[in-house]
Design a protein around this motif. Structure first.
Motif, PDB file in Angstrom:
ATOM      1  N   GLY A  18       2.900   4.277   8.806  1.00  0.00           N
ATOM      2  CA  GLY A  18       2.979   5.576   8.416  1.00  0.00           C
ATOM      3  C   GLY A  18       1.931   5.638   7.112  1.00  0.00           C
ATOM      4  N   SER A  19       1.816   6.985   6.630  1.00  0.00           N
ATOM      5  CA  SER A  19       0.812   7.132   5.669  1.00  0.00           C
ATOM      6  C   SER A  19       1.782   6.718   4.172  1.00  0.00           C
ATOM      7  N   ASP A  20       2.755   6.489   4.087  1.00  0.00           N
ATOM      8  CA  ASP A  20       3.275   5.789   2.709  1.00  0.00           C
ATOM      9  C   ASP A  20       3.313   4.540   3.092  1.00  0.00           C
ATOM     10  N   THR A  21       3.834   3.735   3.706  1.00  0.00           N
ATOM     11  CA  THR A  21       3.822   2.405   3.954  1.00  0.00           C
ATOM     12  C   THR A  21       2.418   1.739   3.912  1.00  0.00           C
ATOM     13  N   ARG A  54      10.236   8.152   1.553  1.00  0.00           N
ATOM     14  CA  ARG A  54       9.144   9.356   1.326  1.00  0.00           C
ATOM     15  C   ARG A  54       9.770  10.389   0.285  1.00  0.00           C
TER      16      ARG A  54
END
Lengths: 402, 402
Positions: A54-57, A74
């Protein structure tokens, strides 16, 4: 010359098309190719082999914070990205203005309401009492987007969302474990917020006569905000973040990096790459490294647009890289993950990586793309290994043992 | 085209002989070489660098179940491979018919008794009461081989085996920890079974006048059977297993794959590779991936037979691969470990790996062997990384984060 600029082209990696090209291998990018030839290359898995980041992890790992230990969900990252003054223990959600009609969500984005309209409407729901000692705080961000905070004691993020990612009946939040009292309390507070917000927004004069009124707020991505040891303490380096998207700013802020707002850095094709480059050079004076994020590569992947993904890479090569080279520092270029245009989604394929500067050992690779970098001497890096490699490049890696 | 066939040539990897050849590098295998040239390559360590994998642990990792967490011991896997209806809590053993004479085991395989003879003798020991509330259940499998189950409450697999892997005194089972009551109870039950089986088999008319009577049953590989989350739940994919050997079927069955019996799939050189190939194509219709196992490569390694190992590889290339190519899917070819003919045993060397299909990034490697694959762009994969890589290839890998 112990500083570094870390350029992340979001979703950079791709898979070959019918002719064997990827947007990166097809792009005209003499600067990056030269850096690959003079530097060293490899492949980067921001989470692990075959796992879809994911973009966050992925960005947590890129910044040296193992996602498995530090990922707060998130909500808190979006809230930090919106500069919301979070307190420890806050439950934060990513929220949307939505259109609610006859018991159903009919548009999850309320007709893509403008930021200005959202700002006016947000006044009605800015702060509501939604339980004994529980406040709900709402803040709009860009267009229909916003963040919702539940603040109070004995709250838990272990609840179901009120945004089902599709139109249809407005879901009620429920605790993941029916016996979990704190989660039950939190779900009830969220449901109360949903009811109150709907009542207030439905009556709002700004929503009158609108075909798609912004008369509901739906929420997802619940997470508890907890402070983490800032990067400067943990690793002894000061990092700056230059990005358009709120989520990336949020992750950077969460780990204690300085977030630098750049006029014209929009997270779109029109993003002002020269302005970003200049801001990076400026930030380099007062930081050990500067992270520069370009979102458009990923956006075009999601659109399935090979040509435009190729074009934005060429634009980065022409408009961003030459400026960064004036920083007289190490340069790292990679992606946070692959986003093959043929899949229109993130994938678990690694992304090409190049590391350039005086303290690298050049390899035989002469081009910067998914194929050539597979033969690079860095091999495969995973998770926080890229950050550690950058620390060492900056001569800031600490000795383990004596 | 999001399906995959995973071909595991058991013990494929090898070490160079005096002339620098391995069976794989010496084999005529135009199909595999073409796939290597068109695809991407690397080296695979099914457990980890330098660690010698067992057949059971390696396949657990190959199927995406970390052996360190999921390995139940050999017994339960053999029992599942023999389609024995295990219940949770059963203690299962791999067992042998053996020849017992004057207090000693004189032949661990009872003169390699035939399956038919073993079937008749097994009637005497099929179900015995070996303790308060403890039943011993025996089932013969192939030739002298069989499985033994202890079923009852408060049992433990933490006991010593009654098969010492060599001839000599018949060992008594004992608890690994003398204070462990459940283990003591289990060891006593196993010893009682051994006594009862010896008495009954010794009297059996089928054993009369035999030079090497099958008059004892020895057991090893104790393990408790516990259900694991099936692959379809855990990873969202349906897998089929095509193998001759019971152990491989057992591991596949344990993780929830469908085991497909193929007439002529014997696990020997004579195994019907074309039949296996056709069965794999058939299974591909109803599964996301098909695992095809070839045992003979490992068997010839154990025999120290370079020529025959080379020949079976050429036979696989000629008789199996062309059929699989008709599946119009991704193809992965590797081994579960190396089995150098000069060692006549498994080794901790990695095994060559090739991944072919539309969603791979071709590298410079043009041959499929231990040397060429060392330069492949996949680098070194370990443990469950191969399975994750296959999931991603099939576009079935799940996102981590948002």
């Amino acid at each position: 010359m112990t500083k570094a600029i870390l350029v992340v082209l979001d979703g950079l990696g791709d898979l070959p098309d019918a002719k064997g090209y990827t947007p990166l291998s097809a792009a005209l990018k003499p600067n990056m190719d030269r850096l690959a030839e003079e530097g060293t290359t490899g492949l980067f898995h921001s989470i692990g082999r075959g796992i879809v980041p994911g973009s966050d992890t992925s960005h947590l790992n890129i910044f040296g914070y193992e996602y498995s230990k530090y990922y707060p969900g998130r909500g808190p990252l979006e809230a930090l990205g919106a500069k919301f003054p979070l307190k420890e223990g806050d439950i934060a959600f990513r929220a949307n203005f939505a259109t609610f009609d006859n018991g159903k969500i009919t548009d999850r984005r309320a007709g893509r309401i403008t930021t200005e309209e959202a700002k006016v409407l947000s006044k009605y729901v800015q702060k509501l009492k939604v339980g004994t000692g529980i406040d709900a705080l709402f803040q709009n961000t860009v267009e229909h987007r916003g963040i919702l905070i539940l603040r109070g004691k004995k709250l838990s993020p272990l609840i179901t969302p009120t945004d089902s990612h599709s139109t249809g009946p407005l879901p009620k939040s429920a605790p993941l474990d029916p016996k979990d009292r704190n989660a039950k309390r939190t779900a009830e507070a969220l449901n109360k917020f949903t009811r109150m917000a709907t009542q207030k927004l439905d009556k709002a004069k700004e929503n009158k006569d609108k075909r798609r009124p912004a008369n509901a707020i739906i929420a997802r991505g619940a997470g508890t905000y907890t402070k983490v040891e800032p990067m400067q303490n943990r690793y002894g380096v000061r990092g700056a973040c230059i990005a358009g998207g709120a989520l990336y700013k949020g992750v950077a802020s969460y780990v204690g990096m300085d977030v630098i707002d750049v006029k014209g850095a929009t997270g779109t094709f029109e993003t002002d790459l020269k302005a970003k480059g200049k801001a990076a050079l400026q930030a380099l004076w007062s930081h050990d490294f500067v992270f520069v994020h370009v979102k458009a590569t990923d956006s075009f992947s999601h659109d399935g647009n090979f040509i435009e993904k190729r074009n934005i890479i060429a634009k980065v090569d022409k408009e961003l890289i030459p400026t960064l080279l004036r920083g007289n520092c190490h340069i790292i270029i990679t992606g946070d993950h692959s986003s093959p245009v043929k899949r229109r989604a993130h994938s678990g394929d690694p992304t090409p990586l190049l590391v350039w500067g005086p303290d690298v050992r050049p390899d035989e690779v002469k081009k910067f793309d998914e194929f050539a970098c597979g033969g690079g001497s860095l091999g495969h890096l995973q998770g926080t290994e890229l950050f550690q490699t950058m620390l060492n490049l900056m001569d800031k890696s600490r000795m383990c043992g004596t």
